[in-house]
Design an enzyme around this catalytic site. Structure first.
Site, PDB file in Angstrom:
ATOM      1  N   GLY A 152       0.555  -1.233  -0.437  1.00  0.00           N
ATOM      2  CA  GLY A 152      -0.292   0.394  -0.301  1.00  0.00           C
ATOM      3  C   GLY A 152       1.190   1.157  -0.100  1.00  0.00           C
ATOM      4  N   PHE A 153      -0.024   2.220  -0.117  1.00  0.00           N
ATOM      5  CA  PHE A 153       0.957   4.048   0.019  1.00  0.00           C
ATOM      6  C   PHE A 153       1.821   3.974   0.688  1.00  0.00           C
ATOM      7  CE2 PHE A 153      -0.358   8.059   2.064  1.00  0.00           C
ATOM      8  CZ  PHE A 153       1.595   8.898   1.199  1.00  0.00           C
ATOM      9  N   ASP A 206      -0.296  -8.599   1.397  1.00  0.00           N
ATOM     10  CA  ASP A 206      -0.388  -7.935   1.094  1.00  0.00           C
ATOM     11  C   ASP A 206      -1.756  -7.959   0.044  1.00  0.00           C
ATOM     12  OD1 ASP A 206      -1.798  -5.021  -0.570  1.00  0.00           O
ATOM     13  OD2 ASP A 206      -0.373  -5.035   0.632  1.00  0.00           O
ATOM     14  N   GLY A 224      -3.453  -1.878  -2.765  1.00  0.00           N
ATOM     15  CA  GLY A 224      -1.830  -1.655  -2.719  1.00  0.00           C
ATOM     16  C   GLY A 224      -1.984  -2.182  -3.978  1.00  0.00           C
ATOM     17  N   LEU A 267       0.168  -3.233   9.278  1.00  0.00           N
ATOM     18  CA  LEU A 267      -1.278  -1.506   8.691  1.00  0.00           C
ATOM     19  C   LEU A 267      -1.471  -2.458   7.337  1.00  0.00           C
ATOM     20  CD1 LEU A 267       2.547  -0.796   8.187  1.00  0.00           C
ATOM     21  CD2 LEU A 267       1.552   0.916   6.844  1.00  0.00           C
ATOM     22  N   THR A 320     -12.132  -7.062   8.113  1.00  0.00           N
ATOM     23  CA  THR A 320     -10.680  -7.114   7.761  1.00  0.00           C
ATOM     24  C   THR A 320     -10.341  -6.308   8.357  1.00  0.00           C
ATOM     25  OG1 THR A 320     -10.756  -7.198   5.164  1.00  0.00           O
ATOM     26  CG2 THR A 320      -8.771  -6.744   6.282  1.00  0.00           C
ATOM     27  N   TYR A 334     -15.179   2.139  10.421  1.00  0.00           N
ATOM     28  CA  TYR A 334     -14.114   2.125  10.580  1.00  0.00           C
ATOM     29  C   TYR A 334     -13.997   2.265  11.436  1.00  0.00           C
ATOM     30  CZ  TYR A 334      -9.554   3.345   8.468  1.00  0.00           C
ATOM     31  OH  TYR A 334      -8.541   3.996   8.156  1.00  0.00           O
ATOM     32  N   LYS A 371     -10.761   0.546  13.703  1.00  0.00           N
ATOM     33  CA  LYS A 371      -9.699   0.494  14.517  1.00  0.00           C
ATOM     34  C   LYS A 371      -9.239   0.816  16.023  1.00  0.00           C
ATOM     35  CE  LYS A 371      -6.842   0.723  11.920  1.00  0.00           C
ATOM     36  NZ  LYS A 371      -6.040  -0.228  11.255  1.00  0.00           N
TER      37      LYS A 371
END
Ligand code: UDP
Length: 267
Positions: A12-13, A33, A38, A78, A97, A151, A155
């Site tokens: 990913g970024f 990943d 990604g 991540l 996820t 979200y 988290k």
């Protein structure tokens, strides 16, 4: 000492920049990943390097997660379903996820006593828009039926799971909350504002500001964020704590749009 890290979400970024930094300092990295957001192109620079092993797979795959965690000295977690568009369009998948996947990673780390750094988000604060949000500040959320908050909820659960594994089982777990991060390789498909605005400006297309544009954000460059991540991971002082990582320069989304238009990128 050379370390072997597992970076979940390493294509990913942010994950790919972290992988670059770890390899640049002489460590070896295994990336896990699922290439949902990604891109393998983000890691092409390591194609012929022995320092990177790329595994395409999911953090929902428990045997895979267990086998990879067992081989490394340290885990950067991540991998997550990210981006407002993605979360709103796929709430169930995103929840699974972000909650179940994170639990799998933490459980595997606990089994192996492998130190782990989990990346949470400023989204956990929800509607709390106070200046300079502190790590202990309150969360202010809307109804759980507003999918956007799922979200934030997921988290926050990831954070408390990591904290509890440290508290109850002595797992060396660290938590960071990333605020808005920008830089090369970030894409706008899933909502992220800077690549969306820059992409529109490059094509000489109109920029779409949601709402009245008075909402503000602080944008940190990804290279500064990676420095901070490595510092947090590199000290014992941060075990069992959460550290906010972000810039402190605030800009309204309208001013951001004006700045990007003024840069005249299409010329
Ligand atoms: N935003 C916007 N136009 C876009 C994408 C985003 O005006 O095309 C706004 C969005 O409503 C939010 C801000 O820019 O207020 C930052 O959005 P982003 O998704 O990048 O980050 P987050 O909201 O998660 O901080």
């Amino acid at each position: 000492m050379k370390l072997h890290h597992l970076v979940t979400g390493g294509a990913g970024f942010v994950g790919s920049h972290l992988t670059d930094a770890l390899i640049a300092r002489g460590d070896t990295v295994t990336v896990l990943d699922d290439l949902s957001t990604g891109r393998s192109a983000n890691l092409h620079q390591h194609k012929s390097s022995h320092s990177l092993t790329f595994v395409e797979g999911s953090i929902l795959d428990v045997p895979l997660v267990n086998s990879l965690v067992a081989k490394v000295d340290h885990v950067f977690h991540l991998a997550a379903a990210v981006g407002v568009f993605n979360i709103v369009q796929n709430p169930l998948k995103s929840l699974s996820t972000n909650i179940r996947g994170s639990e799998n990673v933490l459980e595997a780390c606990a089994k192996n006593k492998t130190p782990v750094l989990v990346t949470s988000t400023s989204e956990i604060y929800g509607k709390n828009t106070s200046d300079a949000l502190g790590e202990e500040d309150d969360r202010i959320l809307g109804s759980p039926l507003k999918v956007r908050w799922s979200y934030s909820e997921a988290k926050a659960i990831e954070e408390v799971l990591a904290y509890s594994y440290w508290h109850s089982e002595g797992l060396p777990a660290r938590i960071v909350r990333l605020f808005n991060t920008v830089g090369p390789r970030q894409v706008g498909f899933y909502g992220m504002v800077v690549p969306r605005f820059v992409g529109a400006a490059l094509k000489n297309e109109p920029i779409t500001v949601y709402g009245d544009g008075t909402q503000t954000r602080c944008f940190a460059h990804v290279s500064d964020v990676i420095d901070a991540l490595l510092k947090v991971a590199g000290t014992d002082k941060t075990v069992g704590t959460v550290v906010n990582i972000g810039n402190n320069f605030e800009i309204s989304i309208l001013d951001l749009a004006k700045k990007i238009v003024a840069a005249d990128l299409a010329k």
